[in-house]
Design an enzyme around this catalytic site. Structure first.
Site, PDB file in Angstrom:
ATOM      1  CB  ILE A 164      -9.735  19.825  -2.599  1.00 53.54           C
ATOM      2  CG1 ILE A 164      -8.854  20.430  -3.412  1.00 53.54           C
ATOM      3  CG2 ILE A 164      -9.114  18.197  -2.138  1.00 53.54           C
ATOM      4  CD1 ILE A 164      -7.441  20.750  -2.910  1.00 53.54           C
ATOM      5  N   PRO A 165     -12.921  17.770  -2.771  1.00 59.64           N
ATOM      6  CG  PRO A 165     -13.617  16.379  -4.295  1.00 59.64           C
ATOM      7  CD  PRO A 165     -12.671  17.218  -4.308  1.00 59.64           C
ATOM      8  CB  CYS A 166     -11.579  16.215   1.975  1.00 62.32           C
ATOM      9  SG  CYS A 166     -12.050  17.702   2.756  1.00 62.32           S
ATOM     10  CG  HIS A 167     -17.564  17.110   0.679  1.00 58.76           C
ATOM     11  ND1 HIS A 167     -16.597  17.827  -0.119  1.00 58.76           N
ATOM     12  CD2 HIS A 167     -18.332  16.617  -0.344  1.00 58.76           C
ATOM     13  CE1 HIS A 167     -17.206  18.129  -1.247  1.00 58.76           C
ATOM     14  NE2 HIS A 167     -18.209  17.403  -1.277  1.00 58.76           N
ATOM     15  NE  ARG A 168     -17.821  15.252  -4.247  1.00 55.46           N
ATOM     16  CZ  ARG A 168     -17.440  15.866  -5.388  1.00 55.46           C
ATOM     17  NH1 ARG A 168     -16.569  15.260  -5.992  1.00 55.46           N
ATOM     18  NH2 ARG A 168     -18.055  16.922  -5.652  1.00 55.46           N
TER      19      ARG A 168
END
Length: 284
Positions: free
Chosen positions: A245-249
């Site tokens: 789940i790309p919360c880093h984006r």
């Protein structure tokens, strides 16, 4: 992660931190290599093997201007268009293969009672990682250093579940996301414990293609709650599944990277790594 891999990872992390903090001075290969106590040739090879691109190109990927340009590219239709291209777009392949199933109200309420959870410690390009799964999918994934504290964090998420330390096929499939040949991925299923709002935010994160960025405000608008930027940020901060789940984006509207549950330095590493794999064809 082997001792040598740990050493290499920390050298890469130190090099990227040096690049990030000295970007305005455009440090050369020799200067960066000296900072991590390696010869320029050795450092160039190690860095390229890890990032898939040269230190010089990577420096561009983690710059503030690069982040701002990516934010400018984000179109109003991005949220709806994320799934439209099937397998034709490598940059979207990651997200096309990740699906989320929320746990039942009973499973949510009782803290995972009657759930059997397998967990395993593995390695990734960004450090040691713990991954856990139920029979339905991945329920937890986090970058961890200490195994004892990692297990404690997992059990805090599911205080009434039963735990077994073993790797299963669901975990192996999910971990394959770190490999470079994404065309061979099977569908990655997530089985998550969260409120309806959290699940909605986490699902919206999957609409941000690999190599692209969004902001808290944009995500709030796309889930049709434009005044909920703060609540969106809280939901993103509680994301239980790192990287998949790309919360880093999600970054600040100014283009600055901002915080990250598993460390802002690691966030910078991941964003640069993703950009290098998407834009490596632009290498001069």
């Amino acid at each position: 992660m082997s001792t040598q891999n740990q050493i290499d990872y920390h050298r890469i992390a130190k090099a990227i931190e040096y690049i990030r903090t000295h970007y305005q001075f455009q440090p050369g290969l020799e200067e960066i290599a000296e900072n991590v106590h390696l010869s320029p040739a050795h450092f160039q090879k190690m860095f390229t093997d890890w990032a898939g691109t040269s230190p010089k190109k990577f420096l561009q990927f983690i710059s503030l201007e690069h982040a701002k340009n990516l934010l400018k590219e984000e179109k109003a239709s991005l949220f709806d268009a994320a799934y439209e291209t099937g397998l034709s777009s490598t940059s979207r392949l990651h997200d096309l293969f990740v699906t989320i199933e929320g746990m039942s109200p009973a499973e949510y309420k009782n803290g995972g009672k009657n759930l059997d959870i397998n967990y395993h410690f593995s390695e990734s390009p960004f450090g040691n990682i713990m991954i856990a799964s139920t029979e339905k999918g991945i329920c937890y994934m986090a970058f961890e250093i200490n195994k004892e504290s990692a297990l404690g964090n997992l059990k805090a998420q599911f205080p009434n579940a039963s735990f077994s330390e073993k790797q299963d096929q669901l975990q192996r499939n999910a971990l394959s996301i770190f490999e470079k040949d994404w065309t061979r991925l099977n569908n990655i299923k997530l089985h998550l414990r969260g409120t309806d709002f959290q699940l909605k935010v986490w699902k919206s994160l999957l609409s941000i293609p690999m190599g692209k960025l969004s902001t808290y405000g944009n995500l709030a608008s796309k889930i049709e709650n434009p005044k909920a930027s703060r609540a969106v940020g809280t939901a993103i901060g509680s994301n239980p599944v790192a990287f998949l789940i790309p919360c880093h984006r999600v970054i600040q509207a100014s283009g600055h990277i901002g915080g990250y549950r598993w460390g802002s330095e690691r966030k910078q590493l991941i964003l640069g790594w993703e950009s290098s794999h998407i834009y490596s064809g632009d290498e001069n």
